[in-house]
Design an enzyme around this catalytic site. Structure first.
Site, PDB file in Angstrom:
ATOM      1  N   GLN A  13      84.449-112.537  -6.208  1.00  0.00           N
ATOM      2  CA  GLN A  13      83.746-111.415  -5.566  1.00  0.00           C
ATOM      3  C   GLN A  13      82.906-110.598  -6.550  1.00  0.00           C
ATOM      4  O   GLN A  13      82.389-109.554  -6.195  1.00  0.00           O
ATOM      5  CB  GLN A  13      84.727-110.529  -4.794  1.00  0.00           C
ATOM      6  N   GLY A  62      94.659-104.453  -8.693  1.00  0.00           N
ATOM      7  CA  GLY A  62      95.371-103.741  -9.753  1.00  0.00           C
ATOM      8  C   GLY A  62      94.671-102.450 -10.153  1.00  0.00           C
ATOM      9  O   GLY A  62      93.825-101.934  -9.415  1.00  0.00           O
ATOM     10  N   HIS A 109      95.786 -96.924  -3.427  1.00  0.00           N
ATOM     11  CA  HIS A 109      96.595 -98.147  -3.262  1.00  0.00           C
ATOM     12  C   HIS A 109      98.020 -97.798  -2.827  1.00  0.00           C
ATOM     13  O   HIS A 109      98.605 -98.464  -1.968  1.00  0.00           O
ATOM     14  CB  HIS A 109      96.693 -98.906  -4.588  1.00  0.00           C
TER      15      HIS A 109
HETATM   16  O1  PAF Z   1      89.766-104.153  -2.079  1.00  0.00           O
HETATM   17  C1  PAF Z   1      90.110-104.874  -3.035  1.00  0.00           C
HETATM   18  O2  PAF Z   1      90.754-104.429  -3.974  1.00  0.00           O
HETATM   19  C2  PAF Z   1      89.711-106.333  -3.053  1.00  0.00           C
HETATM   20  O3  PAF Z   1      88.448-106.522  -2.510  1.00  0.00           O
HETATM   21  C3  PAF Z   1      90.740-107.238  -2.349  1.00  0.00           C
HETATM   22  C4  PAF Z   1      90.854-106.915  -0.880  1.00  0.00           C
HETATM   23  C5  PAF Z   1      92.090-107.099  -3.030  1.00  0.00           C
HETATM   24  C6  PAF Z   1      90.307-108.708  -2.466  1.00  0.00           C
HETATM   25  O4  PAF Z   1      90.190-109.111  -3.791  1.00  0.00           O
END
Ligand code: PAF
Length: 284
Positions: A65, A35, A41
């Site tokens: 993560q 987001g 994006h």
């Molecule tokens: O690149 C990201 O935004 C994140 O690491 C991902 C690939 C959506 C995984 O949470």
């Protein structure tokens, strides 16, 4: 655009949309995100829209993560704007689960891409790539996309995910789109929102470092240590920029290279205040 929080409902909707009206399989592209969407994006969404019959996206700030002292709680969240952008771009399905639905009590499985996961950001953010690989595999199993789209800015993430796809024989093409930059050269990132106006000049040190390396490479230098020294000099000359790493590695294995050439990745991570930024230059 249909929005799902429940993994099973998203899985069934993807399955249904992968079937065309005539019953044939049609390509579904997946754009996984956390987001706080920006032009980087949206370039992934546009790439999928150009190639896939159906585009699905996900928004999930994945706790797995983030390290214990990282910015999980403060990570930018802009739900309304994100939904509006994805809708306007023609995304058919949006998956936005909660941490509890993605990782219900008792969830213990993890995906470890050993050998790559400990390099670059994996060295300074232990467990980060385990969290990325685990959530992305779950997203892949839910959406079963033909293609999945990621940004080149997260080059180490791309290497980890490509290896996961190869090692696990996943029938998914990883499509990587170029880094999208602000007019001043700063690589677009959701974390740029943390930067104050006063911190912005220091943040530009990342792209300046890479451009200096690129210029030295264009001038014929191939010794990675000498090229990195050129970059280090720029970092040192940039007030407010605190280096995490600057490395010259093979873009697939993330192992250091003895001589720079095609597929060498020059990757940098640095702090500006509390904000950790990354950028890279891939020799083509
Ligand atoms: O690149 C990201 O935004 C994140 O690491 C991902 C690939 C959506 C995984 O949470």
């Amino acid at each position: 655009m249909q929005i799902f929080t429940d993994p099973r409902a998203f899985q069934l909707a993807c399955r249904a949309l992968r079937r065309s009206a005539t019953g044939e399989e049609q390509p579904l592209g997946l754009v996984p995100t956390m987001g706080a969407l920006h032009a980087g994006h949206m370039s992934l969404v546009a790439a999928s829209r150009a190639r896939d019959a159906v585009t699905a996206a996900s928004i999930f700030v994945n706790p797995l993560q983030f390290g214990p002292r990282e910015d999980l709680a403060t990570y930018p969240r802009r739900w309304e704007q994100d939904v509006a952008q994805l809708e306007a771009a023609g995304v058919a399905l949006l998956f936005a689960p909660t941490p509890e639905t993605m990782y219900p009590p008792g969830f213990t499985t993890a995906v470890e891409v050993t050998g790559l996961s400990e390099r670059l950001c994996g060295a300074s953010r232990p467990g980060h790539f385990r969290g990325v690989a685990t959530v992305v595999l779950k997203l892949f199993l839910l959406a079963a996309p033909q293609r999945a789209y990621f940004g080149q800015k997260d080059a180490a993430q791309v290497a980890v995910l490509r290896r996961m796809v190869r090692d696990l024989n996943l029938d998914i093409e990883i499509v990587v789109q170029p880094i999208v930059r602000e007019a001043d050269g700063l690589a677009m990132s959701s974390r740029n929102a943390y930067l104050s106006a006063a911190e912005r000049p220091a943040a530009l040190g990342l792209s300046r470092t890479l451009r200096a390396i690129e210029a030295a490479y264009a001038g014929g230098e191939r010794d990675p240590q000498r090229l990195l020294a050129v970059g280090d000099a720029v970092v040192t000359a940039t007030p407010g920029l605190r280096l995490d790493y600057l490395a010259a590695v093979d873009a697939d294995s993330l192992a250091p290279v003895a001589c720079a050439g095609p597929n060498t990745l020059f990757a940098i991570a640095a702090f500006v205040g509390k904000t950790r930024l990354i950028d890279n230059w891939l020799v083509s």
